[in-house]
Design a protein around this motif. Structure first.
Motif, PDB file in Angstrom:
ATOM      1  N   ILE A  10      -0.547   9.069  -2.411  1.00  0.00           N
ATOM      2  CA  ILE A  10      -1.199   8.395  -3.427  1.00  0.00           C
ATOM      3  C   ILE A  10      -0.220   7.986  -4.430  1.00  0.00           C
ATOM      4  N   CYS A  16      -8.536   5.684 -10.631  1.00  0.00           N
ATOM      5  CA  CYS A  16      -8.839   5.379  -9.147  1.00  0.00           C
ATOM      6  C   CYS A  16      -7.727   6.370  -8.545  1.00  0.00           C
ATOM      7  N   SER A  19      -9.129  10.253  -8.689  1.00  0.00           N
ATOM      8  CA  SER A  19     -10.375  10.274  -8.004  1.00  0.00           C
ATOM      9  C   SER A  19     -10.021  10.299  -6.473  1.00  0.00           C
ATOM     10  N   ALA A  20      -9.157   9.403  -6.051  1.00  0.00           N
ATOM     11  CA  ALA A  20      -8.981   9.391  -4.575  1.00  0.00           C
ATOM     12  C   ALA A  20      -8.363  10.777  -4.233  1.00  0.00           C
ATOM     13  N   ILE A 180      -2.025   4.973  -0.259  1.00  0.00           N
ATOM     14  CA  ILE A 180      -3.173   4.701  -1.026  1.00  0.00           C
ATOM     15  C   ILE A 180      -2.222   4.033  -2.333  1.00  0.00           C
ATOM     16  N   ALA A 311      -5.914  -0.295  -3.845  1.00  0.00           N
ATOM     17  CA  ALA A 311      -7.362  -0.037  -4.223  1.00  0.00           C
ATOM     18  C   ALA A 311      -7.095   0.031  -5.745  1.00  0.00           C
ATOM     19  N   ALA A 333     -11.699   4.151  -3.779  1.00  0.00           N
ATOM     20  CA  ALA A 333     -11.413   5.176  -3.336  1.00  0.00           C
ATOM     21  C   ALA A 333     -12.490   6.129  -2.567  1.00  0.00           C
ATOM     22  N   HIS A 334     -13.673   6.086  -3.106  1.00  0.00           N
ATOM     23  CA  HIS A 334     -14.809   6.971  -2.417  1.00  0.00           C
ATOM     24  C   HIS A 334     -14.856   6.222  -0.924  1.00  0.00           C
ATOM     25  N   ALA A 337     -11.667   7.300   1.219  1.00  0.00           N
ATOM     26  CA  ALA A 337     -11.425   8.685   1.500  1.00  0.00           C
ATOM     27  C   ALA A 337     -12.041   9.359   2.550  1.00  0.00           C
ATOM     28  N   TYR A 356     -12.277  -0.816   5.653  1.00  0.00           N
ATOM     29  CA  TYR A 356     -12.243  -0.596   4.185  1.00  0.00           C
ATOM     30  C   TYR A 356     -11.924  -2.014   3.450  1.00  0.00           C
TER      31      TYR A 356
END
Length: 595
Positions: A10, A16, A19-20, A180, A311, A333-334, A337, A356
């Protein structure tokens, strides 16, 4: 540090990216996060966490701290327009309009019915430390601030990246299966040839962040207070609470100056302007920082390039109206994942990651368009009632004076304005934008059902189990414990199968399909005589299937598939649905032998 290998890299430690990291940890996926800054953001950015985002944070155990530090809804559930915060002139500190917003006031009942948790207000510079703490706790030693990406190459079956420790200068080679890119678009997009399509450089804005005691003048309960100066539109601004105390005791503030003001401020001139804008010439002000930023309306032409997924701001940038920017990034991100987890654990083909873009890019397009529309409309509304920045100077004071005239004609002017203000509900009451979006293509199995009608202002949300939509919330009870339908997927990679009280064949099928696909499928019979009590009949009202039917829910709480009735072959039907969700580009959908 030499070289390390991780399933996911990441890049970016903002809202973002952090959170990921939390989501991937909950899915059991190893990863490394690198962020070039030494700490989380100290700039007053996004501050509204909408209902869908709070549901996601609730799913991953982040909600309690966010709610504890954030403002309760009664402290921010309005938007207010007034001439200035203070002053003793005939047009100073006059209320123009106030309306319920973002779940506050009369809206609260609808928001409470729609989800298990309400929206929250917590500025990004207060949110990110919470996210960082959880990311570090769940992924020890692999969340690295003061680390900058210096180069990368997609090798086809992996990505090789170089990362520099900005404190020591040490270079590390990172080999990751996927990346990501939550870097705000600074590195990956341009390097990969991604085009940001749309409107660049719409408005250049100045925001000041400061401390002051405004308790004597502040009207509690507002998310945004638009100050519309009666004489000089360059002094119009938007005032926002920044905490850490909420309401009249608030210590810190953000103030967006008029975009028509091109001044570059130093500490002295910024404090002078703050006092002038607020109408408080003697106010004791401590200036923390001045930021200059540009409003854009841009969407990446691709969200995936090889093994790199864009993202957040790297994929979309929109005006702050409606508060969709950070929220969209967290929801990116949700979505991503659980798909990365399914692919990296061998439960799904790489093609699942193509969904995605198929799912999130249309949402990004809609959110940009909606924010642009709301921002444009707000400006037109203010111009129409005489308070806008485009009203000619010679007409401004007469029109504003007419608005406050106590005569019958003044009452008519105010009544007309109030009706116009109601049209702003598309900007601050758009619950259907926050939670009513759907994935029409991607990791879903369409059943031919038509989506519910949407009101033009998107201020009415209609729950539905149509595949692609967010699972409707309903309160359930099991063993004396109250829980939401959203709780059935858990925080990991689990699917859930929700049925009515006659859904035992589907529950039995779920166990067999889970074993064959090596995925968790939590089956729940809901209703009279079932393991889960249907509190107040909420699930029966929204399920849109019979008591013998079933609804398959993805780990991100979007509906993947449904059967309106019992079906002749529950095992075969459910296995085919799971196969189509996990391998959407596989052509003839495979079903494991023996199912």
């Amino acid at each position: 540090m030499g070289a390390i290998e991780v399933p996911v890299l990441i890049v970016g430690g903002g809202g973002c990216g952090l959170s990921a990291s939390v989501f991937l940890s909950d899915h059991g996926i190893g990863h490394l996060l690198v962020e070039r800054h030494a700490d989380t953001s100290r700039i007053p950015k996004a501050h509204y966490l909408n209902q869908r985002t709070m549901e996601i944070y609730r799913q991953h155990g982040l909600d309690e701290e966010v709610v504890e530090e954030g403002a309760p809804l009664e402290k921010f559930g309005k938007v207010r327009w007034q001439t200035s915060l203070a002053g003793d002139g005939p047009l100073d500190a006059r209320l123009i309009h106030e309306m319920d917003a973002f779940g506050g006031g009369a809206l609260r009942e609808a928001y409470e019915a729609a989800g298990p948790i309400l929206p929250s207000k917590l500025p990004q510079f207060r949110l990110e430390p919470i996210l960082r703490r959880h990311a570090e706790q769940r992924n020890p030693g692999r969340v690295l601030f003061s680390h900058e990406l210096t180069g990368f190459s997609d090798e086809g079956d992996h990505v090789t990246a170089t990362v520099r420790d900005l404190q020591t200068g040490e270079i590390t080679t990172v080999v990751a299966q996927y990346v990501i890119a939550a870097d705000g678009g600074r590195t990956f997009g341009s390097a990969l040839g991604v085009e940001m399509q749309g409107l660049h450089g719409l408005v250049h804005t100045t925001t000041v962040y400061f401390s002051a005691d405004l308790s004597a003048w502040w009207h509690e309960g507002t998310l945004l207070t638009h100050l519309l100066h009666p004489e000089d539109p360059r002094l119009s601004s938007t005032l926002i609470e920044m905490g850490p105390t909420w309401g009249k005791g608030c210590e810190e503030w953000g103030l967006h100056f008029s975009p028509n003001d091109p001044t570059r401020y130093d500490e002295r001139t910024a404090i002078t302007r703050i006092r002038e804008v607020l109408g408080l010439p003697g106010l004791d002000v401590t200036l923390h920082r001045v930021t200059y930023w540009t409003v854009e309306a841009l969407l990446a032409d691709r969200y995936r390039v090889g093994r790199v997924m864009l993202a957040g701001d790297a994929a979309h940038r929109q005006p702050p109206a409606v508060g969709l920017g950070l929220n969209s990034g967290i929801q990116d991100a949700h979505n991503l994942a659980w798909k990365l987890a399914a692919v990296l654990t061998g439960r799904a083909d790489d093609g699942l990651l193509d969904t995605y873009e198929a799912e999130r890019r249309p949402v990004g397009r809609h959110n940009i368009d909606w924010a642009m529309s709301a921002a444009t409309h707000h400006q037109a509304l203010l111009d129409a009632i005489g308070f806008g920045e485009r009203v000619p100077p010679e007409r401004r004071v007469p029109r504003i004076s007419a608005f406050f005239d106590p005569s019958p004609l003044g009452a008519t002017v105010r009544a007309r304005a109030e009706e116009m203000f109601r049209t702003h509900r598309g900007g601050c009451q758009a619950l259907d934008v926050e939670i009513g979006f759907a994935y029409e293509e991607g990791a879903v199995v369409p059943d031919g059902g038509r989506p519910p009608a949407r009101t033009p202002m998107r201020d009415v949300y209609h729950p539905t189990t149509r595949p692609g939509h967010r699972l409707p919330h309903a309160w359930l009870e099991r063993g004396g414990r109250r829980l939401s339908t959203h709780d059935l997927t858990g925080s990991g990679t689990g699917f859930a199968l929700l049925t009515g009280p006659e859904g035992t064949p589907w529950c039995e099928a779920a166990a067999k399909v889970a074993e064959k696909f090596s995925i968790p499928v939590f089956a729940a019979r809901i209703g009279n005589g079932a393991e889960f009590a249907d509190v107040d009949g909420g699930w029966e009202t929204v399920r849109e299937v019979t008591g013998e039917g079933a609804v398959l829910v993805r780990p991100d709480n979007h509906v993947a598939w449904r059967s309106r009735g019992a079906g002749e072959d529950p095992v075969g039907a459910l296995a085919n649905a799971v196969s189509r969700v996990l391998n959407p580009g596989a052509g003839a959908h495979r079903v494991p032998q023996g199912v």
